[in-house]
Design a protein around this motif. Structure first.
Motif, PDB file in Angstrom:
ATOM      1  N   HIS A   1       0.936  -1.375   0.019  1.00 55.60           N
ATOM      2  CA  HIS A   1       0.062   0.070   0.033  1.00 55.60           C
ATOM      3  C   HIS A   1       0.819   1.373   0.008  1.00 55.60           C
ATOM      4  O   HIS A   1       1.961   1.309   0.278  1.00 55.60           O
ATOM      5  CB  HIS A   1      -1.063  -0.202   1.236  1.00 55.60           C
ATOM      6  CG  HIS A   1      -1.683  -1.191   1.526  1.00 55.60           C
ATOM      7  ND1 HIS A   1      -2.789  -1.490   0.672  1.00 55.60           N
ATOM      8  CD2 HIS A   1      -1.565  -2.215   2.168  1.00 55.60           C
ATOM      9  CE1 HIS A   1      -3.451  -2.782   1.130  1.00 55.60           C
ATOM     10  NE2 HIS A   1      -2.517  -3.170   2.295  1.00 55.60           N
ATOM     11  N   GLY A   2       0.269   2.228  -0.554  1.00 54.80           N
ATOM     12  CA  GLY A   2       1.198   3.684  -0.336  1.00 54.80           C
ATOM     13  C   GLY A   2       1.834   3.811  -1.560  1.00 54.80           C
ATOM     14  O   GLY A   2       2.285   2.928  -2.507  1.00 54.80           O
TER      15      GLY A   2
ATOM     16  N   GLY B   1      -1.338   7.796  -3.418  1.00 59.63           N
ATOM     17  CA  GLY B   1      -0.753   6.528  -2.930  1.00 59.63           C
ATOM     18  C   GLY B   1      -0.598   5.438  -3.771  1.00 59.63           C
ATOM     19  O   GLY B   1      -0.564   4.395  -3.531  1.00 59.63           O
TER      20      GLY B   1
ATOM     21  N   ALA C   1       7.897   9.825  -1.410  1.00 63.75           N
ATOM     22  CA  ALA C   1       8.037   8.385  -1.715  1.00 63.75           C
ATOM     23  C   ALA C   1       9.176   7.648  -1.796  1.00 63.75           C
ATOM     24  O   ALA C   1      10.137   8.197  -2.165  1.00 63.75           O
ATOM     25  CB  ALA C   1       7.297   8.287  -3.043  1.00 63.75           C
TER      26      ALA C   1
END
Length: 244
Positions: free
Chosen positions: A31-32, A105, A138
């Motif tokens: 996730h993300g 995300g 990120a």
């Protein structure tokens, strides 16, 4: 929807016709946001990379794909982002679109070399990947595609069947320590070189400290700094693609 339909249809076919191996997939966050920075040896990199991922990945595709009716439907269907090679404001718009993907995300794929390697060596990376990492926070994962050049050399319309292909993922690299210097060209270059070093270690390629230039190209200055995925065959399989 089109992305997942294509993936469901193409994945079993590609796995049947090719010996696909994946190493380090556990490093990809479930996730993300994350940035996948890959070497670029062949048109089919953009097919095999999304094929091995359980999550959708978005790339930037060269604008010509959207101007040709034969390919425009596909790239629009899978949600790829068009970018013109001239750079300048077009590159900045592509970076903005990439940030939107990461802010939601998502996974964003990018080819730091900016185009397919003309000689099989790993070339100097453009700093768009570093700028994205610092602006969004990120993590970056280096992705080494191995065997795709042999499966489909530049100039070959269709890949050879039953060839071994490996996708090798690094551990996530984080660069928060450079956040206060996000606009410093030397910092951007340092981060990019760190990513390219990781790619060299993963791929085993010889490194050349100069930008890749495709045959017939005017020069590196005319290529998009955002070295993104040239979805050359763009993710036919699953969605992938970005600038060659």
């Amino acid at each position: 929807m089109a992305y997942w339909v294509l993936r469901v249809l193409l994945t079993p076919l590609l796995r049947f016709f090719y010996r696909v191996r994946v190493e380090g997939l556990e490093h990809v966050p479930r996730h993300g946001p994350a940035i996948l920075a890959s070497n670029h040896l062949s048109f089919c990199d953009s097919i095999f990379l999304p094929l091995v991922l359980p999550r959708r990945v978005t790339f930037v595709a060269k604008a010509e794909y959207f101007e040709d009716p034969k390919t425009a439907w596909f790239f629009r269907a899978v949600g790829q982002i068009p970018i013109k090679r001239e750079g300048g404001s077009a590159s900045e718009r592509a970076l903005n679109s990439a940030r939107e993907v990461l802010d939601r995300g998502g996974l964003f794929g990018i080819y730091p070399e900016g185009t397919r390697s003309p000689d099989g060596r790993l070339h100097k990376g453009h700093t768009g990947v570093a700028r994205l990492a610092l602006q969004t926070g990120a993590p970056v994962l280096a992705v080494a595609m191995i065997g795709t050049r042999e499966a489909q050399p530049i100039g070959r319309a269709f890949p050879r069947l039953f060839m071994p292909v490996t996708a090798r993922f690094s551990r996530p690299m984080r660069f928060e320590r450079y956040a206060a210097h996000a606009e410093d060209p030397m910092v951007l270059r340092q981060i990019t070189d760190e990513i390219m070093f990781e790619l060299r270690e993963l791929s085993g390629q010889e490194y050349l400290n100069s930008y890749a230039v495709r045959k017939g190209a005017v020069g590196a200055s005319e290529r998009v700094k955002l070295a993104t995925v040239a979805p050359d065959e763009a993710a036919a399989a699953a969605a992938v693609l970005a600038a060659t």
